[in-house]
Design a protein around this motif. Structure first.
Motif, mmCIF file in Angstrom:
data_model
loop_
_atom_site.group_PDB
_atom_site.id
_atom_site.type_symbol
_atom_site.label_atom_id
_atom_site.label_comp_id
_atom_site.label_asym_id
_atom_site.label_seq_id
_atom_site.Cartn_x
_atom_site.Cartn_y
_atom_site.Cartn_z
ATOM 1 N N MET A 1 0.835 -1.175 0.000
ATOM 2 C CA MET A 1 0.000 0.000 0.000
ATOM 3 C C MET A 1 0.880 1.238 0.000
ATOM 4 N N THR A 2 1.704 1.426 -1.012
ATOM 5 C CA THR A 2 2.521 2.617 -1.118
ATOM 6 C C THR A 2 1.609 3.809 -1.327
ATOM 7 N N GLN A 3 1.882 4.850 -0.547
ATOM 8 C CA GLN A 3 1.015 6.022 -0.556
ATOM 9 C C GLN A 3 1.409 6.997 -1.659
ATOM 10 N N ASP A 4 0.420 7.559 -2.330
ATOM 11 C CA ASP A 4 0.630 8.601 -3.321
ATOM 12 C C ASP A 4 0.643 9.937 -2.594
ATOM 13 N N LEU A 5 1.764 10.625 -2.640
ATOM 14 C CA LEU A 5 1.886 11.901 -1.939
ATOM 15 C C LEU A 5 1.739 13.085 -2.888
ATOM 16 N N ALA A 6 1.223 12.843 -4.085
ATOM 17 C CA ALA A 6 0.956 13.944 -5.005
ATOM 18 C C ALA A 6 -0.113 14.828 -4.379
ATOM 19 N N GLY A 7 -0.068 16.095 -4.673
ATOM 20 C CA GLY A 7 -1.054 17.012 -4.135
ATOM 21 C C GLY A 7 -0.829 17.315 -2.660
ATOM 22 N N LEU A 8 0.424 17.385 -2.245
ATOM 23 C CA LEU A 8 0.727 17.634 -0.833
ATOM 24 C C LEU A 8 0.090 18.905 -0.298
ATOM 25 N N GLU A 9 -0.151 19.874 -1.170
ATOM 26 C CA GLU A 9 -0.753 21.124 -0.705
ATOM 27 C C GLU A 9 -2.161 20.909 -0.164
ATOM 28 N N GLU A 10 -2.759 19.758 -0.428
ATOM 29 C CA GLU A 10 -4.108 19.454 0.048
ATOM 30 C C GLU A 10 -4.121 18.543 1.278
ATOM 31 N N THR A 11 -2.952 18.243 1.830
ATOM 32 C CA THR A 11 -2.889 17.306 2.945
ATOM 33 C C THR A 11 -2.990 18.016 4.288
ATOM 34 N N GLY A 12 -3.326 17.216 5.276
ATOM 35 C CA GLY A 12 -3.332 17.703 6.648
ATOM 36 C C GLY A 12 -1.937 17.594 7.234
ATOM 37 N N PRO A 13 -1.782 18.020 8.475
ATOM 38 C CA PRO A 13 -0.480 17.907 9.136
ATOM 39 C C PRO A 13 -0.015 16.456 9.170
ATOM 40 N N ILE A 14 1.275 16.267 9.020
ATOM 41 C CA ILE A 14 1.866 14.932 9.038
ATOM 42 C C ILE A 14 2.720 14.810 10.297
ATOM 43 N N ASP A 15 2.455 13.775 11.069
ATOM 44 C CA ASP A 15 3.155 13.521 12.323
ATOM 45 C C ASP A 15 3.809 12.153 12.291
ATOM 46 N N TYR A 16 4.662 11.915 13.285
ATOM 47 C CA TYR A 16 5.226 10.583 13.461
ATOM 48 C C TYR A 16 5.154 10.209 14.933
ATOM 49 N N LEU A 17 5.124 8.929 15.188
ATOM 50 C CA LEU A 17 5.164 8.384 16.541
ATOM 51 C C LEU A 17 6.128 7.206 16.557
ATOM 52 N N VAL A 18 6.841 7.083 17.667
ATOM 53 C CA VAL A 18 7.623 5.886 17.939
ATOM 54 C C VAL A 18 7.083 5.353 19.255
ATOM 55 N N ILE A 19 6.482 4.184 19.206
ATOM 56 C CA ILE A 19 5.878 3.570 20.381
ATOM 57 C C ILE A 19 6.715 2.359 20.777
ATOM 58 N N ALA A 20 7.323 2.430 21.965
ATOM 59 C CA ALA A 20 8.162 1.329 22.450
ATOM 60 C C ALA A 20 7.304 0.278 23.138
ATOM 61 N N PHE A 21 7.663 -0.966 22.944
ATOM 62 C CA PHE A 21 7.028 -2.106 23.596
ATOM 63 C C PHE A 21 8.115 -2.856 24.359
ATOM 64 N N PRO A 22 8.219 -2.596 25.683
ATOM 65 C CA PRO A 22 9.257 -3.277 26.475
ATOM 66 C C PRO A 22 9.156 -4.794 26.323
ATOM 67 N N ASN A 23 10.311 -5.413 26.186
ATOM 68 C CA ASN A 23 10.408 -6.868 26.009
ATOM 69 C C ASN A 23 9.587 -7.364 24.832
ATOM 70 N N ALA A 24 9.350 -6.492 23.853
ATOM 71 C CA ALA A 24 8.612 -6.843 22.635
ATOM 72 C C ALA A 24 7.260 -7.458 22.941
ATOM 73 N N HIS A 25 6.616 -6.959 23.990
ATOM 74 C CA HIS A 25 5.312 -7.489 24.400
ATOM 75 C C HIS A 25 4.195 -6.730 23.685
#
Length: 149
Positions: A1-25
């Protein structure tokens, strides 16, 4: 599911998250909620990957099929890759992990905010600062502000 990023001027804010899972649980409890956010058009996943840091410090990718999914169909996220998330980003995310931990790294568009963001850009507005206050900091600040009886 590669995302098409054409038309970026019409997008909402883009964020990132890194969520840690201790002991890979992984319990899979949050996956249905993430799927719901996507299906309701609140967010759009641009990149999603999972990594694990071995005891020797090496880092490897995890496949969605390796995660405990609680019966949730995660195929909606297979191949979610826009190219925004690179190896250097994953290395930086891994630096926040302890050996044995795993993490989910998400890049997503806040679709709900797109009309507002587009209107601001058309009006000449420019984002000059952004941030997030962790809920733990809010709780601590509220606890500190409570009057002592």
């Amino acid at each position: 599911m590669t995302q098409d990023l054409a038309g970026l001027e019409e997008t909402g804010p883009i964020d990132y998250l890194v969520i840690a899972f201790p002991n890979a649980h992984f319990t899979g409890e949050a996956f249905p909620l993430l799927v719901d956010l996507v299906e309701r058009g609140i967010i759009r996943i641009l990149d999603l990957t999972f990594i694990q840091k071995a005891q020797d410090g090496s880092v490897s990718g995890l496949e969605l099929s390796e995660l405990a999914d609680g019966g949730v169909d995660l195929t909606i996220f297979e191949g979610a890759s826009s190219g925004l998330l690179g190896d250097d980003d994953l290395e930086e995310a891994a630096n926040a992990l302890e050996p044995g931990d795993a993490a989910g790294v998400f890049v997503y568009e806040n679709v709900w905010a797109a009309p507002f963001a587009v209107a601001l850009r058309r009006a000449g507005g420019q984002l000059v600062a952004s941030g997030r206050i962790p809920v733990q900091a809010v709780i601590a600040a509220l606890d500190a502000a409570e009057p002592v009886a």
